[in-house]
Design a protein around this motif. Structure first.
Motif, PDB file in Angstrom:
ATOM      1  N   LEU A   1       0.820  -1.205   0.000  1.00 13.78           N
ATOM      2  CA  LEU A   1       0.000   0.000   0.000  1.00 13.78           C
ATOM      3  C   LEU A   1       0.855   1.257   0.000  1.00 13.78           C
ATOM      4  O   LEU A   1       0.684   2.152  -0.809  1.00 13.78           O
ATOM      5  N   GLU A   2       1.760   1.320   0.946  1.00 14.93           N
ATOM      6  CA  GLU A   2       2.552   2.542   1.091  1.00 14.93           C
ATOM      7  C   GLU A   2       3.963   2.183   1.507  1.00 14.93           C
ATOM      8  O   GLU A   2       4.215   1.112   2.083  1.00 14.93           O
ATOM      9  N   LYS A   3       4.871   3.141   1.246  1.00  3.69           N
ATOM     10  CA  LYS A   3       6.254   3.023   1.689  1.00  3.69           C
ATOM     11  C   LYS A   3       6.624   4.311   2.422  1.00  3.69           C
ATOM     12  O   LYS A   3       6.318   5.403   1.956  1.00  3.69           O
ATOM     13  N   LYS A   4       7.228   4.153   3.525  1.00  2.00           N
ATOM     14  CA  LYS A   4       7.646   5.307   4.318  1.00  2.00           C
ATOM     15  C   LYS A   4       9.097   5.118   4.730  1.00  2.00           C
ATOM     16  O   LYS A   4       9.572   3.981   4.892  1.00  2.00           O
ATOM     17  N   THR A   5       9.736   6.211   4.911  1.00  2.00           N
ATOM     18  CA  THR A   5      11.096   6.145   5.422  1.00  2.00           C
ATOM     19  C   THR A   5      11.287   7.288   6.407  1.00  2.00           C
ATOM     20  O   THR A   5      10.714   8.373   6.232  1.00  2.00           O
ATOM     21  N   GLY A   6      12.046   7.040   7.411  1.00  2.00           N
ATOM     22  CA  GLY A   6      12.234   8.093   8.401  1.00  2.00           C
ATOM     23  C   GLY A   6      13.198   7.680   9.485  1.00  2.00           C
ATOM     24  O   GLY A   6      13.738   6.569   9.491  1.00  2.00           O
ATOM     25  N   TYR A   7      13.416   8.603  10.345  1.00  2.00           N
ATOM     26  CA  TYR A   7      14.351   8.410  11.453  1.00  2.00           C
ATOM     27  C   TYR A   7      13.581   8.475  12.770  1.00  2.00           C
ATOM     28  O   TYR A   7      12.667   9.297  12.916  1.00  2.00           O
ATOM     29  N   ALA A   8      14.000   7.624  13.710  1.00  2.00           N
ATOM     30  CA  ALA A   8      13.448   7.749  15.058  1.00  2.00           C
ATOM     31  C   ALA A   8      13.855   9.096  15.644  1.00  2.00           C
ATOM     32  O   ALA A   8      13.088   9.760  16.328  1.00  2.00           O
ATOM     33  N   GLN A   9      15.052   9.494  15.352  1.00  2.00           N
ATOM     34  CA  GLN A   9      15.537  10.816  15.733  1.00  2.00           C
ATOM     35  C   GLN A   9      16.653  11.177  14.769  1.00  2.00           C
ATOM     36  O   GLN A   9      17.613  10.426  14.628  1.00  2.00           O
ATOM     37  N   GLU A  10      16.477  12.307  14.118  1.00  2.00           N
ATOM     38  CA  GLU A  10      17.514  12.744  13.179  1.00  2.00           C
ATOM     39  C   GLU A  10      18.699  13.301  13.952  1.00  2.00           C
ATOM     40  O   GLU A  10      18.530  14.008  14.945  1.00  2.00           O
ATOM     41  N   LEU A  11      19.849  12.986  13.446  1.00  2.00           N
ATOM     42  CA  LEU A  11      21.079  13.506  14.043  1.00  2.00           C
ATOM     43  C   LEU A  11      21.826  14.305  12.988  1.00  2.00           C
ATOM     44  O   LEU A  11      21.762  13.982  11.795  1.00  2.00           O
ATOM     45  N   ALA A  12      22.517  15.322  13.423  1.00  6.37           N
ATOM     46  CA  ALA A  12      23.299  16.127  12.490  1.00  6.37           C
ATOM     47  C   ALA A  12      24.389  15.267  11.868  1.00  6.37           C
ATOM     48  O   ALA A  12      24.912  14.364  12.520  1.00  6.37           O
ATOM     49  N   PRO A  13      24.710  15.503  10.592  1.00  9.85           N
ATOM     50  CA  PRO A  13      25.737  14.668   9.942  1.00  9.85           C
ATOM     51  C   PRO A  13      27.053  14.733  10.711  1.00  9.85           C
ATOM     52  O   PRO A  13      27.467  15.804  11.163  1.00  9.85           O
ATOM     53  N   SER A  14      27.628  13.588  10.863  1.00  6.62           N
ATOM     54  CA  SER A  14      28.893  13.538  11.592  1.00  6.62           C
ATOM     55  C   SER A  14      30.096  13.632  10.680  1.00  6.62           C
ATOM     56  O   SER A  14      31.206  13.817  11.144  1.00  6.62           O
ATOM     57  N   GLU A  15      29.878  13.476   9.376  1.00  3.54           N
ATOM     58  CA  GLU A  15      30.997  13.530   8.441  1.00  3.54           C
ATOM     59  C   GLU A  15      30.598  14.384   7.249  1.00  3.54           C
ATOM     60  O   GLU A  15      29.413  14.472   6.893  1.00  3.54           O
ATOM     61  N   ASN A  16      31.598  14.975   6.638  1.00  2.00           N
ATOM     62  CA  ASN A  16      31.388  15.738   5.416  1.00  2.00           C
ATOM     63  C   ASN A  16      31.761  14.879   4.222  1.00  2.00           C
ATOM     64  O   ASN A  16      32.540  13.930   4.345  1.00  2.00           O
ATOM     65  N   PRO A  17      31.221  15.180   3.054  1.00  3.71           N
ATOM     66  CA  PRO A  17      31.577  14.381   1.874  1.00  3.71           C
ATOM     67  C   PRO A  17      33.041  14.589   1.491  1.00  3.71           C
ATOM     68  O   PRO A  17      33.647  15.629   1.786  1.00  3.71           O
ATOM     69  N   GLN A  18      33.569  13.547   0.870  1.00  2.00           N
ATOM     70  CA  GLN A  18      34.923  13.640   0.331  1.00  2.00           C
ATOM     71  C   GLN A  18      34.837  14.408  -0.988  1.00  2.00           C
ATOM     72  O   GLN A  18      34.207  13.947  -1.938  1.00  2.00           O
ATOM     73  N   VAL A  19      35.434  15.560  -1.040  1.00  2.00           N
ATOM     74  CA  VAL A  19      35.284  16.447  -2.185  1.00  2.00           C
ATOM     75  C   VAL A  19      36.548  16.374  -3.048  1.00  2.00           C
ATOM     76  O   VAL A  19      37.670  16.468  -2.528  1.00  2.00           O
ATOM     77  N   ALA A  20      36.320  16.192  -4.348  1.00  2.00           N
ATOM     78  CA  ALA A  20      37.435  16.184  -5.294  1.00  2.00           C
ATOM     79  C   ALA A  20      37.464  17.531  -6.009  1.00  2.00           C
ATOM     80  O   ALA A  20      36.419  18.085  -6.379  1.00  2.00           O
ATOM     81  N   VAL A  21      38.663  18.047  -6.219  1.00  2.00           N
ATOM     82  CA  VAL A  21      38.846  19.331  -6.906  1.00  2.00           C
ATOM     83  C   VAL A  21      39.304  19.039  -8.328  1.00  2.00           C
ATOM     84  O   VAL A  21      40.227  18.240  -8.534  1.00  2.00           O
ATOM     85  N   SER A  22      38.641  19.657  -9.273  1.00  4.42           N
ATOM     86  CA  SER A  22      39.023  19.447 -10.672  1.00  4.42           C
ATOM     87  C   SER A  22      38.856  20.764 -11.427  1.00  4.42           C
ATOM     88  O   SER A  22      38.337  21.750 -10.886  1.00  4.42           O
ATOM     89  N   ASN A  23      39.325  20.678 -12.680  1.00  9.30           N
ATOM     90  CA  ASN A  23      39.204  21.847 -13.568  1.00  9.30           C
ATOM     91  C   ASN A  23      39.755  23.110 -12.919  1.00  9.30           C
ATOM     92  O   ASN A  23      39.116  24.157 -12.865  1.00  9.30           O
ATOM     93  N   LEU A  24      40.930  22.962 -12.409  1.00  5.11           N
ATOM     94  CA  LEU A  24      41.550  24.099 -11.738  1.00  5.11           C
ATOM     95  C   LEU A  24      42.096  25.072 -12.787  1.00  5.11           C
ATOM     96  O   LEU A  24      42.953  24.706 -13.603  1.00  5.11           O
ATOM     97  N   THR A  25      41.565  26.253 -12.836  1.00  5.26           N
ATOM     98  CA  THR A  25      42.056  27.301 -13.745  1.00  5.26           C
ATOM     99  C   THR A  25      42.461  28.494 -12.908  1.00  5.26           C
ATOM    100  O   THR A  25      42.389  28.466 -11.672  1.00  5.26           O
ATOM    101  N   SER A  26      42.841  29.504 -13.604  1.00  9.75           N
ATOM    102  CA  SER A  26      43.290  30.701 -12.894  1.00  9.75           C
ATOM    103  C   SER A  26      42.135  31.489 -12.318  1.00  9.75           C
ATOM    104  O   SER A  26      42.350  32.410 -11.529  1.00  9.75           O
ATOM    105  N   HIS A  27      40.936  31.119 -12.676  1.00  5.40           N
ATOM    106  CA  HIS A  27      39.798  31.870 -12.161  1.00  5.40           C
ATOM    107  C   HIS A  27      38.740  30.979 -11.527  1.00  5.40           C
ATOM    108  O   HIS A  27      37.781  31.495 -10.956  1.00  5.40           O
ATOM    109  N   SER A  28      38.880  29.657 -11.593  1.00  2.00           N
ATOM    110  CA  SER A  28      37.822  28.792 -11.066  1.00  2.00           C
ATOM    111  C   SER A  28      38.367  27.398 -10.805  1.00  2.00           C
ATOM    112  O   SER A  28      39.466  27.046 -11.252  1.00  2.00           O
TER     113      SER A  28
END
Lengths: 202, 971
Positions: free
Chosen positions: B605-632
């Motif tokens: 009938l239905e699908k639900k998703t949720g948290y019993a209690q949301e917590l603030a993210p404990s980790e940040n994403p691993q960010v890759a740097v690309s297209n490095l130019t002199s302005h961006s």
């Protein structure tokens, strides 16, 4: 009479298990025969010395145990309550002959043994929870019995002395409780003092 | 007036005569006066005991008399006690009276006197007191010993809370005597110079062995023991009962124990008033009383507690048959134990004629009473226990009491038993998860273990029957051993009905039925979000079809390792709250709501998703740097999963630490928690995982951070990533310089190859004799060493020094000495090795090197080597020894590298064999020629002996010396 029944008589019965035990023992005439029931140990004097050393090493602990168990004012007034002022205590002359010293030793140990019996009896009534004191008193009395037997054996085998007149300490059975404690303390103070002299003399 | 005077005179005379008579009567001793008064002391009791007699009583005469006793203290005038003692007195009777003193009698002297009065009715009045007896002095101090100090009373026993008077008696008047009780000083009152009195109020119990009280002066100490006992209490809860009507057992609560050491303890006695019997009890809490055989029914028992200070009593009156306390039953057995029933049997002890007892049977299960029944019993009885649970441990107990006059239950007696197994009573709770993979259904079945009350024994296995609904004849049976709680099936696209039963050793449970339809159902149900609370997840749904037999909500955490959970709901339910202790904060739970059709098919009938209690993210994403130019530059965090975080990701914040006051367009300035200022760019789409940072300054340095944000906060502001922006032309330079470097390297390689080619063509390398193939040819010969030449086998070489006297001058670098200073009359041969000792001939091979010395080559000599020699002739002899020779040669060689022009002074190396070929016979030494087999060798280099002397390189000098060692040849 109570002291005889409780302390002295059992002691003498153990030591002189024969007819007439318990009566004062005069020194046997020199020419009288003296027979020991069992042959004396060859190293008797050494045993006597060791027993005296053993008694001397434990005398102070016994004294401390005793006056501690009596409570105040005993521990803090040893000079007034436990001074070794024991009347009629048998004398000892360290410079006498071995025979004389052994006879005096016999009298002293007999005196102490009887007194220790009285003290043990009194303390079992007055301080029934002082088990370590009871144990120490019994152990000391046991050694004294052995020592008395050895001394008598030595006197008999070497000097043919079978009987020694002995005197006993005051009867404490009629005394009040404080007096019993005080007399016991004085006797153990005297014992501590005299056993050191005896251990040194033999 | 005269009459008045006469009457007055007559009255006076009458009165005078009466007084005279009275005085005469009083002056005579009365016939019943107390005599023989004796006073004694009981120190233990602190009592004065008086005894006296009354004389002049006739035989069998008894008079009621009153004796007045006076007691004085210290002096007779100090009367402290007066008491009248009434007693009938007979002939020759010794009368006794005692008085307890509060002050110890030993403290001071007491005086006692007594007088009497006849109070008998037979003696006409008037009645007069007799004369006082003389004072009797009681001085206990006379009997004391010789001790200087005494304390009294000795060993006194008092009750707690009473007042006690003590005193000390000193033999000499002393003022510095102090007293204390258990180390606490006490203060008293001085009665005399030798005696002081102390009053102790409300004394308390300290110990059984008594309280020490002592007095001391500077030289002596004396003391007493005061025994303070608890106050004897009246016995409480006094009660008597009988087990067999033959004896009574009386019990009571004695209260405080007043027993003290050295003092006798409290005693208890029982007294029965009807029979007049008394019994001294041996115990302090209970006592046995033998019942009289004369069928006495009523008893009046008095319990008396007594010690030295007090006496207390308590009584009870009862009928014996009303105090029956039966003994506990015996011979308790259980028989005919089945899964739900058992029979309990027991026996009771007979109680006289009152043999009917009331027994109570209690059944205990899991620590509580389940059933309780009363049964009347004569001697033997049984009870049928029913409605028991299978495979359950029970405790059944029984106790009895008198049926007619209930008094007390007996003690319990019990037995433990366990009922037998039965078939499981309920179908297992089964649920499933269906996955469609490549045209088949992978069905994972889950079931919960049956509860103990339903399993009725140990579940041994589960039977799974798979019935193909499209092919009714196709049935498959799986037997899965316990304690498995699920299984996985792979089914084709047909519809299946699955029966699951639990089995124990007795039987099978009802089946739980699930139907797997070939139609996978509604796949397009969108997933909604749900927010959990402390109470759980609240779910509600709308029924789609009215014909359902129930609903099932299942859920599972995002973590695939965790197992599916489910909840069965009634068909009328459209909402529920899912509670579970397993719910954890920061974990995403996925819920699915199914309706179960009458065909037992589950439809999503239905699908639900949720948290019993949301917590603030404990980790940040691993960010890759690309297209490095002199302005961006570009940022990317595509690997960051938004579904497996601790809360719903709403977007991302890109923080850039500004280089200037102003932030870039699109960024806004924010203050972080550490009070630092950053430029923040907000990405609202959680699926946007790339970002381009633009408008940057070339050749500058930036720090950035990408962190997700949720409804409960954003990720940690941890380390910023540093990016260095290149300058504007660096890429242009790179495009030019790299090809140039490449071309240059290519050119260099070409040049090198060309030079190699030229070298090979124009001046090839001198071949290395050691690498020559000739060496392999001589291996078969006897020479054990693959050498070019062995000095031992050859005639020693000699160096011919050709001295040109044209004034050529060789400057020796080391000695700073010219060779022109040396005079040689004939060519001198320098023997490199002693020739006299030469013995064994050996094979030698000489290789000719045409590139070495053209002159030598032309002359056909293979051994002339130009060698510079500075050693004077006189030293030649020294050179015959190998060591000297070596030293000399080393020096010469070093000097030769200084480079004197060839041709001016030449040293020719002359081998033994070469001398013959050169024809320069005159210059040869007289040494015998070498063996014919010896080959000729001409080399272009000097060879050291391998000692400490440096070895010159092959090309280092035009002048060379061939130095052949006698031993192992070395190159």
């Amino acid at each position: 009479m109570k002291v005889l029944a409780a302390g002295v008589v059992p002691l003498l019965l153990v030591l002189h298990w024969k007819h007439g035990a318990g009566s004062p023992l005069p020194i046997t005439p020199v020419n009288a025969t003296c027979v020991t029931r069992h042959p004396c140990h060859s190293n008797l004097m050494n045993q006597i010395k060791n027993q005296l050393v053993q008694l001397n090493s434990s005398a102070n602990a016994l004294f401390i145990l005793y006056y501690t168990a009596q409570g105040e004012p005993f521990p803090n007034n040893l000079d007034k309550l436990c001074s070794p002022n024991v009347t009629d205590f048998p004398p000892f002359h360290a410079n006498g002959t071995e025979k004389a010293r052994l006879v005096e030793l016999y009298r002293i140990i007999a005196y102490l043994g009887a007194s220790l019996g009285n003290i043990t009896r009194d303390q079992k009534i007055l301080n029934p929870n002082a088990l370590s004191l009871h144990s120490k008193l019994n152990a000391t009395a046991d050694i004294m019995r052995g020592l008395l037997s050895n001394v008598l054996c030595r006197l008999c085998s070497k000097y043919h002395v079978g009987h020694v007149e002995v005197a006993y300490g005051p009867d404490t059975s009629g005394k009040d409780v404080f007096q019993k404690k005080k007399l016991g303390c004085q006797l153990l103070g005297k014992y501590k003092q005299v056993i050191a002299v005896l251990a040194q003399a033999f | 007036m005269a009459l008045f005077a006469v009457v007055q005179a007559a009255f006076l005379l009458t009165l005078l005569s009466f007084r005279t008579y009275q005085s005469e009567v009083l002056s005579e001793p009365l016939p019943w006066t107390p005599e023989s008064l004796e006073v004694s002391i009981n120190s233990a009791q602190q009592c004065l005991y008086l005894q006296w007699r009354v004389h002049n009583l006739t035989h069998h005469q008894e008079l009621k008399m009153v004796f007045q006793i006076e007691i004085s203290r210290i002096e007779t005038s100090n009367v402290i006690w007066v008491e009248n003692y009434s007693i009938p007195v007979t002939w020759n009777q010794v009368l006794h009276w005692s008085w307890e003193s509060k002050l110890p009698l030993e403290c001071v002297t007491h005086f006692v006197r007594i007088r009497s009065l006849v109070a008998d009715a037979s003696i006409p009045e008037p009645r007069f007191w007799s004369n006082w007896s003389s004072w009797e002095e009681v001085d206990a101090q006379k009997s004391l010993g010789q001790d200087p100090l005494f304390v009294f009373p000795k060993d006194k026993l008092v009750e707690e809370g009473s007042n006690v008077t003590i005193c000390y008696v000193s033999r000499s008047p002393e003022s510095n005597i102090s007293c204390a009780m258990e180390d606490v000083p006490i203060h008293g009152k001085r009665l005399s110079p030798n005696v002081s009195v102390f009053i102790l109020n409300d004394v308390r119990f300290i110990r059984e062995t008594g309280t020490n009280i002592y007095c001391l002066n500077p030289s002596n100490m004396s003391g007493i023991i005061l025994y303070v006992s608890k106050v004897l209490e009246e016995p409480k809860d006094f009660s008597c009962e009988t087990q067999d009507l033959k004896s009574l057992n009386c019990t009571w609560d004695p209260g405080h124990d007043t027993t003290l050491r050295h003092q006798s303890s409290q005693r208890y006695t029982l007294f029965e008033s009807f029979s007049g019997k008394t019994k001294l009890c041996e115990h302090k809490k209970w006592c046995h009383w033998q019942v009289a055989p004369d069928s006495q029914e009523t008893y009046n028992l008095t319990l008396t507690a007594e010690n030295q200070l007090r006496r207390r009593s308590v009584s009870i009156l009862f009928n014996l048959t009303h105090r029956v306390h039966p003994m506990k039953p015996f011979n308790v057995f259980l028989k005919s134990i089945s899964a739900t029933n058992a029979t309990m049997t027991w026996k009771v002890h007979p109680v006289g004629n009152y043999s009917t007892l009331l027994c109570q049977v209690a059944l205990h299960g899991e620590g509580k009473v389940i059933q309780q029944h009363n049964v009347s019993v004569k001697v033997k009885s049984q009870y049928f226990l029913s409605e028991l649970e299978p495979v359950t441990e029970y405790v059944t107990r029984v106790r009895c009491a008198a049926a007619n006059h209930f008094w007390k239950w007996s003690e319990w007696i019990g037995q433990t038993f366990t009922t037998l197994e039965a078939a499981p009573s309920e179908a297992p709770d089964v649920w499933r998860n269906v996955k469609s993979v490549l045209g088949s259904h992978i069905v994972t079945l889950f079931w919960r273990p049956l509860s103990k009350s339903h399993a009725h024994g140990k579940i041994l296995f589960y039977n799974v029957v798979i019935e193909n609904l499209d092919k009714p004849s196709s049935v498959k049976l799986l037997s899965i051993p316990a304690p498995a709680n699920g299984t996985e099936l792979t089914l084709d696209q047909c519809s299946y009905q699955i029966h699951v039963t639990a089995n124990n050793s007795v039987g099978t449970s009802p089946a739980s039925i699930i139907v797997i339809s070939r139609d996978p159902g509604n796949k397009n149900v969108e997933e909604g979000r749900i927010q959990g609370t402390e109470d759980g997840f609240s779910l509600s749904w709308k029924p789609q079809s009215g014909d359902v037999i129930g609903y099932v909500v299942d859920w599972y955490p995002q973590d695939p390792r965790c197992q599916l959970q489910w909840k069965n709901l009634d068909p009328n339910t459209t909402s529920t709250v899912i509670r579970s202790d397993a719910f954890r904060p920061g974990i995403r739970y996925n819920f699915r709501i199914y309706e179960i059709s009458t065909e037992r098919i589950a439809y999503l009938l239905e699908k639900k998703t949720g948290y019993a209690q949301e917590l603030a993210p404990s980790e940040n994403p691993q960010v890759a740097v690309s297209n490095l130019t002199s302005h961006s530059f570009s940022l990317s965090w595509k690997d960051y999963s938004t579904d497996s975080q601790s809360s719903f990701i709403q977007g991302y914040h890109v923080y850039l630490k500004p280089k200037e006051e102003q932030c870039h367009p699109g960024f806004e300035k924010v203050v972080l928690s550490d009070d630092s200022v950053c430029c923040q760019y907000k990405i609202d789409n959680p699926e946007q995982k790339t970002f381009v940072v633009e408008n940057l300054q070339p050749e500058s340095f930036y720090e950035f951070l990408v962190t997700p944000y949720t409804s409960v906060g954003e990720g940690p502001h941890d380390a910023f990533t540093k990016v260095t922006i290149p300058d504007e032309y660096s890429h242009v330079l790179i495009r030019i310089i790299l090809p140039m470097i490449f071309c240059l390297l290519l050119l260099m390689v070409l040049c090198y190859l060309t030079s190699q080619w030229m070298k090979e063509k124009c001046y090839p390398d001198i071949p290395d004799p050691y690498k020559s193939s000739v060496l392999s040819l001589i291996k078969y010969k006897e020479n054990h060493h693959p050498t070019i030449m062995n000095v031992n086998d050859c005639v020693p070489d000699a160096i011919e020094v050709v001295n040109k006297l044209e004034g050529s001058k060789i400057q020796f670098l080391g000695a700073r000495k010219s060779l022109t200073e040396m005079e040689f009359t004939k060519p001198a041969y320098l023997y490199l090795l002693p020739t006299e000792n030469y013995s064994g001939p050996g094979p030698c091979i000489c290789f000719e090197n045409f590139t070495y010395n053209q002159a030598a080559s032309d002359s056909g000599s293979c051994g002339h080597v130009p060698v510079l020699l500075k050693t004077p002739p006189s030293q030649l002899a020294l050179l015959t020894s190998p060591e000297n020779l070596l030293k000399t040669l080393e020096q010469n060689y070093v000097n030769s590298s200084g480079g004197s022009p060839a041709g001016e002074t030449s040293l020719n190396y002359v081998s033994q064999l070469a001398s013959h070929m050169s024809g320069d016979k005159d210059s040869l030494p007289t040494n015998p020629p070498g063996p014919a087999l010896c080959s000729e060798y001409r080399t272009q280099m000097a060879v050291s002996l391998g000692l400490a002397s440096p070895s010159p390189s092959e090309n280092s000098s035009l002048s060379s010396v061939t130095l052949l060692d006698q031993g192992e040849p070395r190159r």
